[in-house]
Write a protein that holds these residues in place. Structure first.
Motif, PDB file in Angstrom:
ATOM      1  N   ALA A 160       0.834  -1.209   0.000  1.00 41.43           N
ATOM      2  CA  ALA A 160       0.000   0.000   0.000  1.00 41.43           C
ATOM      3  C   ALA A 160       0.869   1.260   0.000  1.00 41.43           C
ATOM      4  CB  ALA A 160      -0.921  -0.007   1.218  1.00 41.43           C
ATOM      5  N   SER A 161       1.898   1.279   0.835  1.00 40.32           N
ATOM      6  CA  SER A 161       2.736   2.481   0.910  1.00 40.32           C
ATOM      7  C   SER A 161       3.512   2.664  -0.387  1.00 40.32           C
ATOM      8  CB  SER A 161       3.716   2.383   2.076  1.00 40.32           C
ATOM      9  OG  SER A 161       2.999   2.259   3.273  1.00 40.32           O
ATOM     10  N   ALA A 162       4.014   1.561  -0.939  1.00 39.87           N
ATOM     11  CA  ALA A 162       4.764   1.659  -2.200  1.00 39.87           C
ATOM     12  C   ALA A 162       3.881   2.257  -3.285  1.00 39.87           C
ATOM     13  CB  ALA A 162       5.260   0.278  -2.611  1.00 39.87           C
ATOM     14  N   GLY A 189       5.279   4.353   9.518  1.00 39.44           N
ATOM     15  CA  GLY A 189       5.115   4.759   8.117  1.00 39.44           C
ATOM     16  C   GLY A 189       6.429   4.699   7.342  1.00 39.44           C
ATOM     17  N   THR A 190       6.322   4.404   6.037  1.00 36.83           N
ATOM     18  CA  THR A 190       7.542   4.248   5.235  1.00 36.83           C
ATOM     19  C   THR A 190       7.613   5.215   4.050  1.00 36.83           C
ATOM     20  OG1 THR A 190       6.398   2.464   4.065  1.00 36.83           O
ATOM     21  CG2 THR A 190       7.939   1.812   5.783  1.00 36.83           C
ATOM     22  N   CYS A 191       6.650   6.128   3.938  1.00 44.03           N
ATOM     23  CA  CYS A 191       6.647   7.018   2.761  1.00 44.03           C
ATOM     24  C   CYS A 191       7.911   7.890   2.713  1.00 44.03           C
ATOM     25  CB  CYS A 191       5.403   7.906   2.754  1.00 44.03           C
ATOM     26  SG  CYS A 191       3.898   6.971   2.431  1.00 44.03           S
ATOM     27  N   VAL A 265      -3.336   9.846   0.611  1.00 42.27           N
ATOM     28  CA  VAL A 265      -3.238   9.461   2.022  1.00 42.27           C
ATOM     29  C   VAL A 265      -2.897   7.977   2.122  1.00 42.27           C
ATOM     30  CG1 VAL A 265      -4.443   9.405   4.240  1.00 42.27           C
ATOM     31  CG2 VAL A 265      -5.025  11.172   2.562  1.00 42.27           C
ATOM     32  N   ASP A 266      -1.745   7.686   2.735  1.00 43.58           N
ATOM     33  CA  ASP A 266      -1.396   6.295   3.044  1.00 43.58           C
ATOM     34  C   ASP A 266      -2.064   6.005   4.387  1.00 43.58           C
ATOM     35  OD1 ASP A 266      -0.300   3.855   3.554  1.00 43.58           O
ATOM     36  OD2 ASP A 266       1.802   4.490   3.450  1.00 43.58           O
ATOM     37  N   MET A 267      -3.165   5.262   4.326  1.00 45.38           N
ATOM     38  CA  MET A 267      -3.996   5.123   5.518  1.00 45.38           C
ATOM     39  C   MET A 267      -3.890   3.732   6.146  1.00 45.38           C
ATOM     40  SD  MET A 267      -8.070   5.745   5.913  1.00 45.38           S
ATOM     41  CE  MET A 267      -7.962   7.475   5.640  1.00 45.38           C
TER      42      MET A 267
END
Ligand SMILES: Nc1ncnc2c1ncn2[C@@H]1O[C@H](COP(=O)(O)OP(=O)(O)OP(=O)(O)O)[C@@H](O)[C@H]1O
Ligand SMILES: [Mg+2]
Length: 409
Positions: A160-162, A189-191, A265-267
């Motif tokens: 999802a984050s990727a 979080g990894t963004c 939004v990375d939720m």
């Protein structure tokens, strides 16, 4: 819709205002004018014009901007440089020492909102600020606010984050849209990591103090990744408890969508339960999953949850890492049947490209422009642009256009 939901929380006066002045006397006058114009928490910095330019170049410029040209050697050239760092929709009020009607006319014909000769009379400046605020509100119809795209992983590690990072990057760098990427997982979080960014400070404070959330407060907490991509992320200590509620996130997103064309939004999954308002149209929601049995089950559960908390959300399902473990994977048709949801995009498993992206902190398009995964991400970004297709905005595009385009009424 969201603005309505926030009525009573967000002040109805012009929301974003900043001023850069060169002396203390002018600063006091601008503060008084801002108070008279009803501007909440005005930000008035004492800095030279060159410093103001440097700062404005790095941030989304506020809706109303007061700039002191005192001491500038070439006013026309400096106003032109100022136009190049301003975003569309910014109303500029200049202050200066030169009392010359021809200069004033030139400024106004260039698209400057107003010009005042120092010493400043606060009541006159306040009237100009109020007027600029009205123009700003009239010029920002609700259908032109930024589009929010929430990306939720059905399970941990599905990508999802990727996807959030690469869609945001593509929208910003290939479609030239102004994009805010918000990583709501403040602990894990990894963004930021994926884009090789230093960690932003202040994201947590912004969420914990919703009353302080405004354009400049957010801008200070954001990390600039490129001219058009700004990121809000954190890496909070695991022993810390964070106290913020859904309204704070809503308020934050509402501010961001006024300044950015897309808010990605990375939720985290657990947040989907509480953040129903940002999942509601005009937003888009993508559930990312792998083609496993567990992914199918949890996609179905998430779709079910969204039906309850955000019945209008109509999430799309992205099947990622397809082919990673073919013998244990569900076919697309079986997945759709089991999850009771249509799959809108299948992204192949490509550890080489993702590995290169992760180890260099660069987007997929930078490390493998022609790869199938990059094209899949590009198609997702393209669909979003098609949903929301406003003209490209950005530094120089607004004021400069008006500067070049002629007089205001
Ligand atoms: N299509 C793909 N092919 C190969 N590797 C992938 C693919 N998509 C993502 N990855 C890799 O999978 C790992 C997990 O991805 P990511 O961190 O984006 O997942 P996530 O869903 O956000 O996880 P979390 O639940 O921890 O937030 C990363 O190493 C990423 O590079
Ligand atoms: Mg993640």
């Amino acid at each position: 819709m969201m603005a309505r939901a926030l009525a009573g929380v967000v002040p109805s006066q012009p929301k974003e205002f900043a001023a850069f002045v060169v002396d203390e006397e002018t600063r006091a006058a601008v503060l008084q004018a801002a108070a008279e114009a009803g501007l909440v928490e005005p930000h008035v910095a004492q800095s030279k014009f060159e410093d103001a330019l440097r700062r404005l170049r790095k941030i989304p410029t506020p809706k109303i901007l007061v700039v002191d040209l005192g001491g500038c050697p070439d006013l026309i050239a400096d106003i032109t440089r100022l136009s190049e760092v301003c975003d569309e929709g910014t109303h500029v009020i200049a202050l200066g020492d030169v009392n010359d009607i021809n200069l004033y006319r030139q400024f106004v014909s260039f698209g400057l909102h107003d010009y005042f000769v120092k010493p400043i009379v606060p009541a006159n400046l306040a009237a100009a600020m109020t007027n600029a605020g009205k123009e700003t509100e009239a010029a920002t119809p609700t259908d032109q606010v930024g589009h929010v795209v929430s990306i939720i992983g059905a399970r941990g590690g599905v990508g999802a984050s990727a996807l959030a990072v690469n869609v945001a990057w593509t929208l910003a760098n290939e479609h030239k849209r102004r994009v805010a990427l918000v990583d709501l997982d403040l602990f894990f979080g990894t963004c930021g990591l994926a884009l090789d960014l230093d960690l932003g400070r202040g994201f947590r404070e912004a969420l914990e103090n919703p009353s302080r959330i405004d354009g400049l407060f957010i801008e200070r907490a954001m990390m600039k990744c490129s001219d058009k991509l700004f990121v809000l992320c954190a890496e909070e200590a695991l022993e810390c408890a964070i106290n913020f509620d859904a309204t704070a996130v809503e308020l934050l997103i509402d501010h961001l969508r006024r300044d950015f064309q897309f808010v990605i939004v990375d939720m985290p999954r657990f947040a989907a339960r509480t953040q129903s308002s940002i999942l509601t149209p005009p937003s888009s929601v993508a559930i990312v999953t792998d083609p496993s049995l567990a992914g199918m089950r949890d996609t179905m559960r998430l779709v079910g949850l969204l039906k309850k908390v955000a019945p209008k959300a109509e999430p799309s399902v992205v099947l990622n890492k397809s082919g990673a473990n073919s013998s244990a994977e569900l076919t697309k048709a079986d997945f759709e049947k089991g999850a009771e949801a249509k799959v809108s995009l299948v992204i192949p498993y490509d550890p080489k490209t993702f590995g290169a992206s992760a180890s260099t902190g660069k987007a997929l398009a930078k490390v493998a422009a022609g790869a199938r995964v990059t094209k899949a991400v590009a198609s997702l970004a393209g669909r979003l642009v098609a949903i929301k297709a406003p003209a490209a905005k950005g530094k120089g595009a607004g004021l400069l256009q008006r500067f070049l385009g002629g007089a205001r009424a």
